[in-house]
Enzyme design. Structure first.
Site, mmCIF file in Angstrom:
data_model
loop_
_atom_site.group_PDB
_atom_site.id
_atom_site.type_symbol
_atom_site.label_atom_id
_atom_site.label_comp_id
_atom_site.label_asym_id
_atom_site.label_seq_id
_atom_site.Cartn_x
_atom_site.Cartn_y
_atom_site.Cartn_z
ATOM 1 N N HIS A 1 0.825 -1.212 0.000
ATOM 2 C CA HIS A 1 0.000 0.000 0.000
ATOM 3 C C HIS A 1 0.861 1.265 0.000
ATOM 4 O O HIS A 1 2.044 1.249 0.343
ATOM 5 C CB HIS A 1 -0.907 0.011 1.229
ATOM 6 C CG HIS A 1 -0.140 -0.006 2.528
ATOM 7 N ND1 HIS A 1 0.429 1.121 3.084
ATOM 8 C CD2 HIS A 1 0.159 -1.030 3.357
ATOM 9 C CE1 HIS A 1 1.034 0.812 4.200
ATOM 10 N NE2 HIS A 1 0.899 -0.494 4.393
ATOM 11 N N GLU B 1 -2.115 -7.380 7.656
ATOM 12 C CA GLU B 1 -0.787 -7.271 8.247
ATOM 13 C C GLU B 1 -0.742 -7.998 9.591
ATOM 14 O O GLU B 1 -1.782 -8.275 10.211
ATOM 15 C CB GLU B 1 -0.410 -5.794 8.421
ATOM 16 C CG GLU B 1 0.959 -5.512 9.045
ATOM 17 C CD GLU B 1 2.133 -6.099 8.256
ATOM 18 O OE1 GLU B 1 2.282 -7.343 8.288
ATOM 19 O OE2 GLU B 1 2.881 -5.336 7.630
#
Length: 420
Positions: free
Chosen positions: A223, A299
């Site tokens: 990202h 994550e």
């Protein structure tokens, strides 16, 4: 299904005059050049030479994989418009060439895009090399890198790896050398040498074996930046779930443009966290695709370290941090997720997505630890290798997964799309 980019060009010094063509085939996911072709064709027009370059590029792509999809890019507006069906072909010399080009791949598997000349430098260079060779009465030959002389003792891993890479580029077998016990620093190159040497013994190469079918290719996008990224703070799935910063949004727009130019991504899957969903949304909108969310791509949960810098975590939880750095089973302070637990989750997610996207190219928009873990598993590297990889915000990596269980890392931490 594999996807190639064909760049083709042709030229005539006189129009008509001494003419030649050039074509290059590259892997659409990685940009790696897979094949080159060029030839001096005698006296011809620019347009005929350009069509001959197109034919050579399509034939080279077909020889690599007849089931592939191909994106043709040329700076000839005439050829692109005619092959796209928007302009009629009136010249008698070009009609049979266009018909032949259309017959190399089935309808619908080849797309055509006009690009400015400055973006077609590879094919243009090859065409000029062919014309230069023809002016001398010679045939064009590809540039072949020289094999480096070993600079170490027999069996030296680094020299062996360098020789193996050069031999692979030349398409010949690598001679065996006397085995020695490599040093720890050389073990990585030794593995690379064995892998490359193995690849040279088959044709056209294990990763392109037709009986394995097209791989599932994961294009891995970290990202864009959040406010925490420049400060290098722990930002996992158990923290504040920050959105992208304005810098991160611009990075997402830049990577979207780069992926749109490649034109190979067929699906977009994102982690459920805000920064990945926002990045994926920007990219998917540019590609005209929807975003699927997969919780397996989230994550690691960094527990009590969420929002802290490494130095702050060291100061507050020195023993826990040391244990975490030395043992993949160790969890962050406060009941976070260990790297071993993350790896197990990522393995399950990988297996499921490989089955779902077999033969296709999918963009996975995720985070540092999942991407590093996918790369580590593909390479068969130990858990501590996670600490030895640098992965930038909005970077691209790529791994191809084959039907026999093998994986091929094709790209790592590419940020070229972020540079002006």
């Amino acid at each position: 299904m594999r996807e190639f980019v064909v760049e083709a060009d042709g030229g005539s010094r006189g129009n008509p005059g001494p003419a030649g063509y050039g074509a290059a085939v590259s892997d659409a996911a990685t940009g790696e050049t897979l094949a080159e072709a060029a030839e001096f064709i005698g006296v011809a027009t620019n347009n005929v030479a350009e069509y001959r370059g197109l034919l050579a590029g399509l034939r080279a792509a077909h020889a690599l994989d007849p089931e592939a999809r191909v994106a043709v890019r040329m700076d000839s507006k005439l050829v692109v418009e005619q092959m796209s069906g928007r302009w009629k072909i009136k010249h008698p010399d070009m009609k049979p060439l266009a018909t032949e080009a259309r017959g190399i791949f089935p309808p619908g598997r080849v797309t055509y895009e006009w690009i400015p000349r400055e973006r077609n430098k590879h094919a243009d260079r090859l065409a000029n090399e062919a014309m230069d060779a023809g002016a001398k009465g010679e045939a064009w030959t590809p540039r072949v890198p020289a094999v480096p002389e070993p600079d170490g003792p027999p069996g030296d891993a680094r020299a062996g790896a360098a020789a193996a890479r050069a031999a692979l580029a030349q398409g010949r077998a690598v001679p065996a050398s006397e085995p020695v016990e490599p040093t720890r620093a050389a073990q990585g190159d030794a593995r690379a040498a064995r892998t490359v040497a193995s690849a040279t013994t088959s044709s056209p190469g294990w990763s392109a074996a037709p009986d394995l079918g097209a791989p599932a290719t994961f294009v891995l996008l970290r990202h864009g930046e959040t406010p925490l990224t420049p400060q290098k703070r722990f930002s996992g799935s158990g923290g504040s779930d920050p959105a992208l910063s304005e810098v991160g949004r611009e990075q997402a727009r830049l990577v979207a443009g780069a992926l749109a130019r490649r034109g190979t991504v067929q699906a977009v899957v994102a982690s459920p966290l805000a920064r990945t969903r926002e990045t994926a949304g920007i990219v998917a909108a540019r590609l005209g695709l929807d975003v699927s969310v997969d919780d397996g791509l989230r994550e690691t949960d960094f527990g009590a370290w969420e929002g802290l810098t490494f130095g702050e975590a060291r100061e507050r939880y020195p023993d826990d941090l040391d244990a975490w750095l030395g043992d993949p089973e160790a969890r962050p302070t406060g009941g976070g997720e260990s790297f071993a637990e993350t790896a197990e989750r990522i393995e399950e997610t990988r297996a499921r997505l490989v089955a779902e996207y077999a033969g296709r190219t999918v963009l996975l928009v995720t985070h540092v630890t999942p991407i590093k873990t996918l790369l580590r598993l593909a390479l068969g590297a130990p858990p501590e290798s996670l600490f030895r990889m640098e992965l930038s915000a909005a970077s691209l990596s790529a791994v191809a997964y084959y039907a026999d269980g093998n994986a091929s890392v094709r790209l790592f931490n590419d940020t070229s799309h972020l540079r002006p």
